[in-house]
Design a protein around this motif. Structure first.
Motif, mmCIF file in Angstrom:
data_model
loop_
_atom_site.group_PDB
_atom_site.id
_atom_site.type_symbol
_atom_site.label_atom_id
_atom_site.label_comp_id
_atom_site.label_asym_id
_atom_site.label_seq_id
_atom_site.Cartn_x
_atom_site.Cartn_y
_atom_site.Cartn_z
ATOM 1 N N ASN A 102 0.805 -1.225 0.000
ATOM 2 C CA ASN A 102 0.000 0.000 0.000
ATOM 3 C C ASN A 102 0.838 1.275 0.000
ATOM 4 O O ASN A 102 0.291 2.362 0.163
ATOM 5 C CB ASN A 102 -0.937 -0.007 1.211
ATOM 6 C CG ASN A 102 -1.953 -1.126 1.088
ATOM 7 O OD1 ASN A 102 -2.807 -1.098 0.204
ATOM 8 N ND2 ASN A 102 -1.831 -2.131 1.922
ATOM 9 N N SER B 230 5.341 0.513 -12.230
ATOM 10 C CA SER B 230 4.680 -0.508 -11.412
ATOM 11 C C SER B 230 5.451 -0.749 -10.115
ATOM 12 O O SER B 230 4.899 -1.340 -9.177
ATOM 13 C CB SER B 230 4.512 -1.805 -12.199
ATOM 14 O OG SER B 230 5.760 -2.285 -12.642
ATOM 15 N N TYR C 299 0.134 -2.509 -11.236
ATOM 16 C CA TYR C 299 -0.426 -1.275 -10.677
ATOM 17 C C TYR C 299 -1.903 -1.506 -10.379
ATOM 18 O O TYR C 299 -2.661 -1.893 -11.264
ATOM 19 C CB TYR C 299 -0.252 -0.165 -11.721
ATOM 20 C CG TYR C 299 -0.798 1.187 -11.328
ATOM 21 C CD1 TYR C 299 0.058 2.208 -10.919
ATOM 22 C CD2 TYR C 299 -2.156 1.463 -11.405
ATOM 23 C CE1 TYR C 299 -0.430 3.460 -10.579
ATOM 24 C CE2 TYR C 299 -2.656 2.710 -11.061
ATOM 25 C CZ TYR C 299 -1.789 3.707 -10.653
ATOM 26 O OH TYR C 299 -2.286 4.938 -10.318
ATOM 27 N N LEU C 300 -2.316 -1.331 -9.116
ATOM 28 C CA LEU C 300 -3.741 -1.484 -8.784
ATOM 29 C C LEU C 300 -4.384 -0.127 -8.560
ATOM 30 O O LEU C 300 -5.532 0.098 -8.927
ATOM 31 C CB LEU C 300 -3.905 -2.336 -7.517
ATOM 32 C CG LEU C 300 -3.423 -3.788 -7.576
ATOM 33 C CD1 LEU C 300 -3.676 -4.473 -6.238
ATOM 34 C CD2 LEU C 300 -4.122 -4.564 -8.694
ATOM 35 N N ASP C 301 -3.624 0.763 -7.912
ATOM 36 C CA ASP C 301 -4.142 2.080 -7.525
ATOM 37 C C ASP C 301 -2.915 2.952 -7.289
ATOM 38 O O ASP C 301 -1.799 2.432 -7.230
ATOM 39 C CB ASP C 301 -4.953 1.907 -6.226
ATOM 40 C CG ASP C 301 -5.988 3.011 -6.072
ATOM 41 O OD1 ASP C 301 -5.817 4.057 -6.728
ATOM 42 O OD2 ASP C 301 -6.942 2.820 -5.285
ATOM 43 N N LEU C 302 -3.117 4.245 -7.096
ATOM 44 C CA LEU C 302 -1.993 5.174 -6.948
ATOM 45 C C LEU C 302 -0.870 4.625 -6.052
ATOM 46 O O LEU C 302 0.295 4.671 -6.419
ATOM 47 C CB LEU C 302 -2.521 6.506 -6.400
ATOM 48 C CG LEU C 302 -1.583 7.698 -6.537
ATOM 49 C CD1 LEU C 302 -1.200 7.942 -7.992
ATOM 50 C CD2 LEU C 302 -2.242 8.939 -5.944
ATOM 51 N N ASP C 303 -1.236 4.103 -4.881
ATOM 52 C CA ASP C 303 -0.228 3.622 -3.931
ATOM 53 C C ASP C 303 -0.282 2.108 -3.714
ATOM 54 O O ASP C 303 0.360 1.589 -2.808
ATOM 55 C CB ASP C 303 -0.408 4.328 -2.575
ATOM 56 C CG ASP C 303 -0.061 5.805 -2.671
ATOM 57 O OD1 ASP C 303 0.948 6.123 -3.329
ATOM 58 O OD2 ASP C 303 -0.811 6.633 -2.109
ATOM 59 N N LYS C 304 -1.046 1.431 -4.503
ATOM 60 C CA LYS C 304 -1.285 -0.007 -4.281
ATOM 61 C C LYS C 304 -0.716 -0.838 -5.437
ATOM 62 O O LYS C 304 -0.988 -0.522 -6.600
ATOM 63 C CB LYS C 304 -2.800 -0.220 -4.187
ATOM 64 C CG LYS C 304 -3.233 -1.401 -3.341
ATOM 65 C CD LYS C 304 -4.736 -1.572 -3.417
ATOM 66 C CE LYS C 304 -5.503 -0.775 -2.385
ATOM 67 N NZ LYS C 304 -5.819 -1.541 -1.188
ATOM 68 N N ARG C 305 0.047 -1.872 -5.102
ATOM 69 C CA ARG C 305 0.610 -2.750 -6.133
ATOM 70 C C ARG C 305 0.385 -4.210 -5.753
ATOM 71 O O ARG C 305 0.529 -4.590 -4.587
ATOM 72 C CB ARG C 305 2.128 -2.541 -6.274
ATOM 73 C CG ARG C 305 2.569 -1.110 -6.559
ATOM 74 C CD ARG C 305 2.201 -0.673 -7.967
ATOM 75 N NE ARG C 305 2.740 0.648 -8.286
ATOM 76 C CZ ARG C 305 2.135 1.805 -8.016
ATOM 77 N NH1 ARG C 305 0.963 1.817 -7.406
ATOM 78 N NH2 ARG C 305 2.695 2.946 -8.354
#
Ligand SMILES: Nc1ncnc2c1ncn2[C@@H]1O[C@H](COP(=O)(O)OP(=O)(O)OP(=O)(O)O)[C@@H](O)[C@H]1O
Ligand SMILES: [Mg+2]
Length: 148
Positions: A7, A38, A125-131
């Motif tokens: 996160n 990523s 890449y899932l979200d701005l701060d989420k991988r």
């Protein structure tokens, strides 16, 4: 296979450190697959920490290879622009150094050179701060992952 969701970039760095600390010594090549941004270089910062590298690891995009000194030599390769540079670059030397540790971003550029034994890490890449970070190895002997 083991998957993690991080996160923040700090969490990805910490995961990179844990991976390298858990790895058996015969695994010294890590292939990093994932789109631009990523987190491949961010994960490599953690790998460097785990290897006791004191200097700052940043993106080698314009140099192909950066070498850092830690407990082992860290060879950080970014082959994104490999096509522009040509194939006269001697990569085997680094990939095959058993006293070294090699991290390769965009390894599909050198498929013929990839050793038989390696760790493969896919970052999404899932979200701005989420991988999403998915770890597999070239062989089935991956009990070391249970310690992660
Ligand atoms: N959970 C996260 N894990 C990793 N990086 C994250 C995360 N959240 C945000 N970031 C940010 O995403 C960016 C990832 O960049 P990084 O250079 O590591 O990507 P890369 O995959 O190496 O890209 P490139 O293909 O351009 O080399 C950084 O700016 C980092 O701070
Ligand atoms: Mg990078």
């Amino acid at each position: 296979m083991k998957s993690f969701i991080t996160n923040s970039s700090e969490e990805t760095i910490l995961l990179g450190k844990r991976i390298v600390e858990a790895l058996p010594s015969y695994l010294h090549v890590i292939l990093l697959e994932g789109d631009l941004s990523s987190g491949k270089t961010t994960l490599t910062k953690g790998i460097a920490l785990g290897l006791g590298v004191k200097s700052v690891v940043n993106s080698p995009t314009f140099t192909i290879l950066k070498i850092y000194k830690g407990i082992k030599m860290l060879y950080h390769l970014d082959l994104y622009r490999m096509d522009n540079i040509g194939h006269d670059f001697d990569l085997e030397e680094y990939i095959e150094d058993p006293m070294g540790f090699t991290v390769i971003e965009w390894p599909n550029q050198v498929e013929a050179l990839i050793p038989k034994v390696y760790v493969h890490i896919k970052l999404t890449y899932l979200d701005l701060d989420k991988r999403l970070i998915e770890i597999t190895t070239s062989n089935a002997l991956d009990e070391w992952m249970n310690t992660l």
